[in-house]
Design an enzyme around this catalytic site. Structure first.
Site, PDB file in Angstrom:
ATOM      1  N   ASP A  16       0.866  -1.182   0.000  1.00 28.61           N
ATOM      2  CA  ASP A  16       0.000   0.000   0.000  1.00 28.61           C
ATOM      3  C   ASP A  16       0.906   1.236   0.000  1.00 28.61           C
ATOM      4  O   ASP A  16       1.698   1.435   0.921  1.00 28.61           O
ATOM      5  CB  ASP A  16      -0.855  -0.056   1.270  1.00 28.61           C
ATOM      6  N   ILE A  17       0.784   2.062  -1.024  1.00 27.17           N
ATOM      7  CA  ILE A  17       1.708   3.188  -1.190  1.00 27.17           C
ATOM      8  C   ILE A  17       1.570   4.229  -0.067  1.00 27.17           C
ATOM      9  O   ILE A  17       2.515   4.983   0.197  1.00 27.17           O
ATOM     10  CB  ILE A  17       1.544   3.822  -2.599  1.00 27.17           C
ATOM     11  N   ASN A  30      -6.764  12.532 -11.272  1.00 29.78           N
ATOM     12  CA  ASN A  30      -7.492  12.924 -12.485  1.00 29.78           C
ATOM     13  C   ASN A  30      -7.173  14.390 -12.790  1.00 29.78           C
ATOM     14  O   ASN A  30      -6.614  15.096 -11.942  1.00 29.78           O
ATOM     15  CB  ASN A  30      -9.001  12.695 -12.336  1.00 29.78           C
ATOM     16  N   VAL A  39      -6.107   4.516  -5.732  1.00 33.83           N
ATOM     17  CA  VAL A  39      -4.958   5.011  -4.974  1.00 33.83           C
ATOM     18  C   VAL A  39      -5.156   6.490  -4.589  1.00 33.83           C
ATOM     19  O   VAL A  39      -4.725   6.928  -3.517  1.00 33.83           O
ATOM     20  CB  VAL A  39      -3.641   4.742  -5.748  1.00 33.83           C
ATOM     21  N   ASP A  40      -5.835   7.228  -5.437  1.00 35.79           N
ATOM     22  CA  ASP A  40      -6.129   8.648  -5.173  1.00 35.79           C
ATOM     23  C   ASP A  40      -6.942   8.781  -3.869  1.00 35.79           C
ATOM     24  O   ASP A  40      -6.596   9.564  -2.961  1.00 35.79           O
ATOM     25  CB  ASP A  40      -6.921   9.196  -6.377  1.00 35.79           C
ATOM     26  N   SER A 123      -2.712   4.413 -14.163  1.00 35.56           N
ATOM     27  CA  SER A 123      -3.697   4.132 -15.237  1.00 35.56           C
ATOM     28  C   SER A 123      -4.224   2.700 -15.299  1.00 35.56           C
ATOM     29  O   SER A 123      -5.061   2.405 -16.156  1.00 35.56           O
ATOM     30  CB  SER A 123      -3.160   4.505 -16.637  1.00 35.56           C
ATOM     31  N   GLY A 125      -5.991   0.945 -13.086  1.00 33.26           N
ATOM     32  CA  GLY A 125      -7.211   0.646 -12.332  1.00 33.26           C
ATOM     33  C   GLY A 125      -8.405   1.195 -13.092  1.00 33.26           C
ATOM     34  O   GLY A 125      -8.755   0.705 -14.173  1.00 33.26           O
ATOM     35  N   TYR A 127      -8.694   3.637 -14.994  1.00 32.30           N
ATOM     36  CA  TYR A 127      -8.403   4.105 -16.349  1.00 32.30           C
ATOM     37  C   TYR A 127      -8.139   2.982 -17.356  1.00 32.30           C
ATOM     38  O   TYR A 127      -7.922   3.253 -18.545  1.00 32.30           O
ATOM     39  CB  TYR A 127      -7.257   5.128 -16.332  1.00 32.30           C
TER      40      TYR A 127
HETATM   41  N1  AR6 Z   1      -1.382   1.609  -2.984  1.00 33.13           N
HETATM   42  C1  AR6 Z   1      -0.846   1.268  -4.174  1.00 33.13           C
HETATM   43  N2  AR6 Z   1      -1.582   1.019  -5.278  1.00 33.13           N
HETATM   44  C2  AR6 Z   1      -2.920   1.102  -5.168  1.00 33.13           C
HETATM   45  C3  AR6 Z   1      -3.565   1.453  -3.958  1.00 33.13           C
HETATM   46  C4  AR6 Z   1      -2.734   1.696  -2.834  1.00 33.13           C
HETATM   47  N3  AR6 Z   1      -3.243   2.041  -1.659  1.00 33.13           N
HETATM   48  N4  AR6 Z   1      -4.919   1.454  -4.194  1.00 33.13           N
HETATM   49  C5  AR6 Z   1      -5.102   1.115  -5.490  1.00 33.13           C
HETATM   50  N5  AR6 Z   1      -3.909   0.886  -6.088  1.00 33.13           N
HETATM   51  P1  AR6 Z   1      -6.399   3.653  -9.877  1.00 33.13           P
HETATM   52  P2  AR6 Z   1      -5.959   5.007 -12.454  1.00 33.13           P
HETATM   53  C6  AR6 Z   1      -3.607   0.489  -7.469  1.00 33.13           C
HETATM   54  O1  AR6 Z   1      -7.781   3.277 -10.256  1.00 33.13           O
HETATM   55  O2  AR6 Z   1      -6.258   3.756 -13.193  1.00 33.13           O
HETATM   56  C7  AR6 Z   1      -9.209   7.628  -9.393  1.00 33.13           C
HETATM   57  O3  AR6 Z   1     -10.568   7.706  -9.094  1.00 33.13           O
HETATM   58  C8  AR6 Z   1      -4.693  -0.173  -8.282  1.00 33.13           C
HETATM   59  O4  AR6 Z   1      -4.830  -1.549  -7.928  1.00 33.13           O
HETATM   60  O5  AR6 Z   1      -6.138   4.131  -8.499  1.00 33.13           O
HETATM   61  O6  AR6 Z   1      -4.782   5.836 -12.866  1.00 33.13           O
HETATM   62  C9  AR6 Z   1      -8.611   8.978  -9.784  1.00 33.13           C
HETATM   63  O7  AR6 Z   1      -9.265  10.041  -9.142  1.00 33.13           O
HETATM   64  C10 AR6 Z   1      -4.178  -0.005  -9.695  1.00 33.13           C
HETATM   65  O8  AR6 Z   1      -3.220  -1.022 -10.013  1.00 33.13           O
HETATM   66  O9  AR6 Z   1      -5.799   4.804 -10.873  1.00 33.13           O
HETATM   67  C11 AR6 Z   1      -8.816   9.027 -11.272  1.00 33.13           C
HETATM   68  O10 AR6 Z   1     -10.100   9.513 -11.600  1.00 33.13           O
HETATM   69  C12 AR6 Z   1      -3.405   1.323  -9.626  1.00 33.13           C
HETATM   70  O11 AR6 Z   1      -3.300   1.642  -8.221  1.00 33.13           O
HETATM   71  C13 AR6 Z   1      -8.696   7.571 -11.686  1.00 33.13           C
HETATM   72  O12 AR6 Z   1      -9.051   6.801 -10.545  1.00 33.13           O
HETATM   73  C14 AR6 Z   1      -4.080   2.468 -10.323  1.00 33.13           C
HETATM   74  O13 AR6 Z   1      -5.490   2.382 -10.166  1.00 33.13           O
HETATM   75  C15 AR6 Z   1      -7.295   7.207 -12.073  1.00 33.13           C
HETATM   76  O14 AR6 Z   1      -7.277   5.893 -12.558  1.00 33.13           O
END
Ligand code: AR6
Length: 176
Positions: A16-17, A30, A39-40, A123, A125, A127
Protein backbone atom coordinates in the site's frame (compact mmCIF):
# COMPACT_ATOMS: atom_id res chain seq x y z
CA UNK A 1 12.89 -7.71 -6.70
CA UNK A 2 15.32 -4.87 -7.35
CA UNK A 3 17.79 -3.76 -10.00
CA UNK A 4 20.62 -1.30 -10.01
CA UNK A 5 20.63 1.39 -12.72
CA UNK A 6 23.75 3.56 -12.63
CA UNK A 7 23.91 4.78 -9.02
CA UNK A 8 20.21 4.23 -8.36
CA UNK A 9 18.08 1.25 -7.38
CA UNK A 10 14.61 0.37 -8.67
CA UNK A 11 12.59 -1.77 -6.25
CA UNK A 12 9.38 -3.68 -6.91
CA UNK A 13 7.31 -4.29 -3.79
CA UNK A 14 3.78 -5.47 -3.15
CA UNK A 15 1.87 -3.19 -0.78
CA UNK A 16 0.00 0.00 0.00
CA UNK A 17 1.71 3.19 -1.19
CA UNK A 18 0.27 5.26 1.68
CA UNK A 19 2.67 3.43 4.03
CA UNK A 20 5.80 4.52 2.14
CA UNK A 21 8.54 6.66 3.71
CA UNK A 22 10.17 7.91 0.51
CA UNK A 23 10.68 11.66 -0.06
CA UNK A 24 7.61 11.61 -2.30
CA UNK A 25 4.86 9.25 -3.37
CA UNK A 26 3.09 9.63 -6.69
CA UNK A 27 -0.68 9.78 -6.94
CA UNK A 28 -2.63 8.51 -9.96
CA UNK A 29 -4.92 11.54 -10.05
CA UNK A 30 -7.49 12.92 -12.48
CA UNK A 31 -7.03 16.15 -14.43
CA UNK A 32 -9.28 18.14 -12.12
CA UNK A 33 -7.25 16.98 -9.10
CA UNK A 34 -10.67 16.36 -7.59
CA UNK A 35 -9.89 13.14 -5.73
CA UNK A 36 -11.63 9.86 -6.43
CA UNK A 37 -11.32 6.15 -5.77
CA UNK A 38 -8.37 3.77 -6.00
CA UNK A 39 -4.96 5.01 -4.97
CA UNK A 40 -6.13 8.65 -5.17
CA UNK A 41 -8.84 8.02 -2.57
CA UNK A 42 -6.42 6.11 -0.33
CA UNK A 43 -3.81 8.91 -0.45
CA UNK A 44 -6.30 11.67 0.40
CA UNK A 45 -7.85 9.60 3.20
CA UNK A 46 -4.50 8.80 4.79
CA UNK A 47 -2.90 12.20 4.14
CA UNK A 48 -5.72 14.37 5.43
CA UNK A 49 -7.29 17.59 4.08
CA UNK A 50 -4.07 19.62 3.61
CA UNK A 51 -3.36 17.75 0.36
CA UNK A 52 -6.77 18.56 -1.16
CA UNK A 53 -6.46 22.16 -0.04
CA UNK A 54 -3.31 22.53 -2.16
CA UNK A 55 -4.85 20.61 -5.05
CA UNK A 56 -7.74 23.08 -5.11
CA UNK A 57 -5.33 26.00 -5.26
CA UNK A 58 -3.39 24.41 -8.12
CA UNK A 59 -6.71 23.78 -9.87
CA UNK A 60 -5.86 20.96 -12.26
CA UNK A 61 -3.21 19.00 -14.16
CA UNK A 62 -3.28 17.97 -17.85
CA UNK A 63 -2.90 14.29 -18.76
CA UNK A 64 0.78 13.34 -18.87
CA UNK A 65 1.89 16.19 -16.58
CA UNK A 66 2.57 16.36 -12.81
CA UNK A 67 2.16 18.76 -9.90
CA UNK A 68 3.42 18.63 -6.32
CA UNK A 69 1.81 19.19 -2.90
CA UNK A 70 2.57 18.57 0.72
CA UNK A 71 2.47 15.00 2.03
CA UNK A 72 0.07 16.06 4.77
CA UNK A 73 -0.10 13.42 7.49
CA UNK A 74 1.70 10.82 5.38
CA UNK A 75 5.29 9.80 6.19
CA UNK A 76 6.49 11.58 3.03
CA UNK A 77 7.45 15.20 2.38
CA UNK A 78 5.45 15.46 -0.82
CA UNK A 79 2.77 13.92 -2.97
CA UNK A 80 3.37 14.27 -6.71
CA UNK A 81 0.04 14.12 -8.52
CA UNK A 82 0.22 12.92 -12.08
CA UNK A 83 -2.53 12.10 -14.53
CA UNK A 84 -2.26 8.98 -16.66
CA UNK A 85 -4.30 8.44 -19.82
CA UNK A 86 -7.68 6.73 -19.93
CA UNK A 87 -7.09 3.65 -22.10
CA UNK A 88 -9.25 3.78 -25.21
CA UNK A 89 -7.82 0.96 -27.31
CA UNK A 90 -4.20 2.10 -27.61
CA UNK A 91 -4.38 4.34 -30.70
CA UNK A 92 -4.88 7.63 -28.86
CA UNK A 93 -1.26 8.15 -27.81
CA UNK A 94 -1.93 6.35 -24.53
CA UNK A 95 1.62 4.93 -24.44
CA UNK A 96 3.19 8.37 -24.94
CA UNK A 97 0.99 9.93 -22.29
CA UNK A 98 1.67 7.16 -19.78
CA UNK A 99 5.44 7.47 -20.31
CA UNK A 100 5.09 11.23 -19.92
CA UNK A 101 3.26 10.84 -16.58
CA UNK A 102 6.25 8.90 -15.20
CA UNK A 103 8.86 11.18 -16.74
CA UNK A 104 7.21 14.43 -15.62
CA UNK A 105 6.92 13.03 -12.08
CA UNK A 106 10.62 12.18 -12.04
CA UNK A 107 11.58 15.59 -13.45
CA UNK A 108 9.50 17.34 -10.81
CA UNK A 109 11.10 15.23 -8.04
CA UNK A 110 14.57 16.05 -9.42
CA UNK A 111 13.77 19.76 -9.59
CA UNK A 112 12.83 19.70 -5.88
CA UNK A 113 16.02 17.85 -4.91
CA UNK A 114 14.18 14.69 -3.87
CA UNK A 115 16.22 11.49 -3.62
CA UNK A 116 13.54 8.82 -3.35
CA UNK A 117 10.14 8.35 -4.92
CA UNK A 118 7.44 5.69 -4.92
CA UNK A 119 5.04 5.05 -7.82
CA UNK A 120 1.80 3.12 -8.04
CA UNK A 121 0.85 1.44 -11.29
CA UNK A 122 -0.60 4.51 -13.00
CA UNK A 123 -3.70 4.13 -15.24
CA UNK A 124 -4.14 0.39 -14.59
CA UNK A 125 -7.21 0.65 -12.33
CA UNK A 126 -10.17 2.88 -13.18
CA UNK A 127 -8.40 4.11 -16.35
CA UNK A 128 -8.22 0.57 -17.76
CA UNK A 129 -4.65 0.40 -19.13
CA UNK A 130 -3.67 -3.26 -19.71
CA UNK A 131 -1.29 -4.16 -16.89
CA UNK A 132 1.46 -5.91 -18.86
CA UNK A 133 1.80 -3.06 -21.37
CA UNK A 134 1.65 -0.43 -18.64
CA UNK A 135 4.33 -2.25 -16.63
CA UNK A 136 6.70 -2.25 -19.63
CA UNK A 137 6.20 1.46 -20.26
CA UNK A 138 6.58 2.35 -16.57
CA UNK A 139 9.81 0.41 -16.09
CA UNK A 140 11.35 1.43 -19.40
CA UNK A 141 10.63 5.12 -18.77
CA UNK A 142 12.02 5.05 -15.25
CA UNK A 143 15.15 3.05 -16.07
CA UNK A 144 15.87 5.24 -19.12
CA UNK A 145 15.58 8.34 -16.92
CA UNK A 146 17.95 6.93 -14.31
CA UNK A 147 20.50 6.10 -16.99
CA UNK A 148 20.61 9.81 -17.87
CA UNK A 149 20.19 11.45 -14.46
CA UNK A 150 21.56 10.10 -11.21
CA UNK A 151 20.13 12.45 -8.56
CA UNK A 152 17.18 10.24 -7.63
CA UNK A 153 18.71 7.26 -5.81
CA UNK A 154 15.65 5.15 -5.04
CA UNK A 155 12.57 4.44 -7.12
CA UNK A 156 10.01 2.08 -5.58
CA UNK A 157 7.07 0.62 -7.48
CA UNK A 158 4.45 -0.20 -4.88
CA UNK A 159 2.13 -2.70 -6.50
CA UNK A 160 -1.28 -3.35 -5.06
CA UNK A 161 -1.84 -7.11 -5.10
CA UNK A 162 0.01 -10.15 -6.34
CA UNK A 163 -1.08 -9.91 -9.96
CA UNK A 164 0.27 -6.39 -10.39
CA UNK A 165 3.52 -7.36 -8.66
CA UNK A 166 3.99 -10.37 -10.92
CA UNK A 167 3.35 -8.39 -14.11
CA UNK A 168 5.94 -5.81 -13.09
CA UNK A 169 8.40 -8.54 -12.18
CA UNK A 170 7.95 -10.11 -15.61
CA UNK A 171 8.41 -6.73 -17.29
CA UNK A 172 11.51 -5.88 -15.27
CA UNK A 173 13.12 -9.26 -16.07
CA UNK A 174 12.51 -8.63 -19.76
CA UNK A 175 14.32 -5.29 -19.80
CA UNK A 176 17.43 -6.16 -17.74
N1 AR6 B 1 -1.38 1.61 -2.98
C1 AR6 B 1 -0.85 1.27 -4.17
N2 AR6 B 1 -1.58 1.02 -5.28
C2 AR6 B 1 -2.92 1.10 -5.17
C3 AR6 B 1 -3.56 1.45 -3.96
C4 AR6 B 1 -2.73 1.70 -2.83
N3 AR6 B 1 -3.24 2.04 -1.66
N4 AR6 B 1 -4.92 1.45 -4.19
C5 AR6 B 1 -5.10 1.11 -5.49
N5 AR6 B 1 -3.91 0.89 -6.09
P1 AR6 B 1 -6.40 3.65 -9.88
P2 AR6 B 1 -5.96 5.01 -12.45
C6 AR6 B 1 -3.61 0.49 -7.47
O1 AR6 B 1 -7.78 3.28 -10.26
O2 AR6 B 1 -6.26 3.76 -13.19
C7 AR6 B 1 -9.21 7.63 -9.39
O3 AR6 B 1 -10.57 7.71 -9.09
C8 AR6 B 1 -4.69 -0.17 -8.28
O4 AR6 B 1 -4.83 -1.55 -7.93
O5 AR6 B 1 -6.14 4.13 -8.50
O6 AR6 B 1 -4.78 5.84 -12.87
C9 AR6 B 1 -8.61 8.98 -9.78
O7 AR6 B 1 -9.27 10.04 -9.14
C10 AR6 B 1 -4.18 -0.01 -9.69
O8 AR6 B 1 -3.22 -1.02 -10.01
O9 AR6 B 1 -5.80 4.80 -10.87
C11 AR6 B 1 -8.82 9.03 -11.27
O10 AR6 B 1 -10.10 9.51 -11.60
C12 AR6 B 1 -3.40 1.32 -9.63
O11 AR6 B 1 -3.30 1.64 -8.22
C13 AR6 B 1 -8.70 7.57 -11.69
O12 AR6 B 1 -9.05 6.80 -10.55
C14 AR6 B 1 -4.08 2.47 -10.32
O13 AR6 B 1 -5.49 2.38 -10.17
C15 AR6 B 1 -7.30 7.21 -12.07
O14 AR6 B 1 -7.28 5.89 -12.56
Amino acid sequence: MDIKVNESIVFLVEGDITKEKTDAIVNAANSRLAGGGGVDGAIHRAGGPAIMEECRKIGGCPTGKAVITTGGKLDVKHVIHTVGPIYRGGMKNEAGLLASAYKESLKLASSKGLKSIAFPSISTGAYGYPLAEAANIALKTVTDYLKEKTDIKTVRFVLFGRQAYEEYEKALKSIV
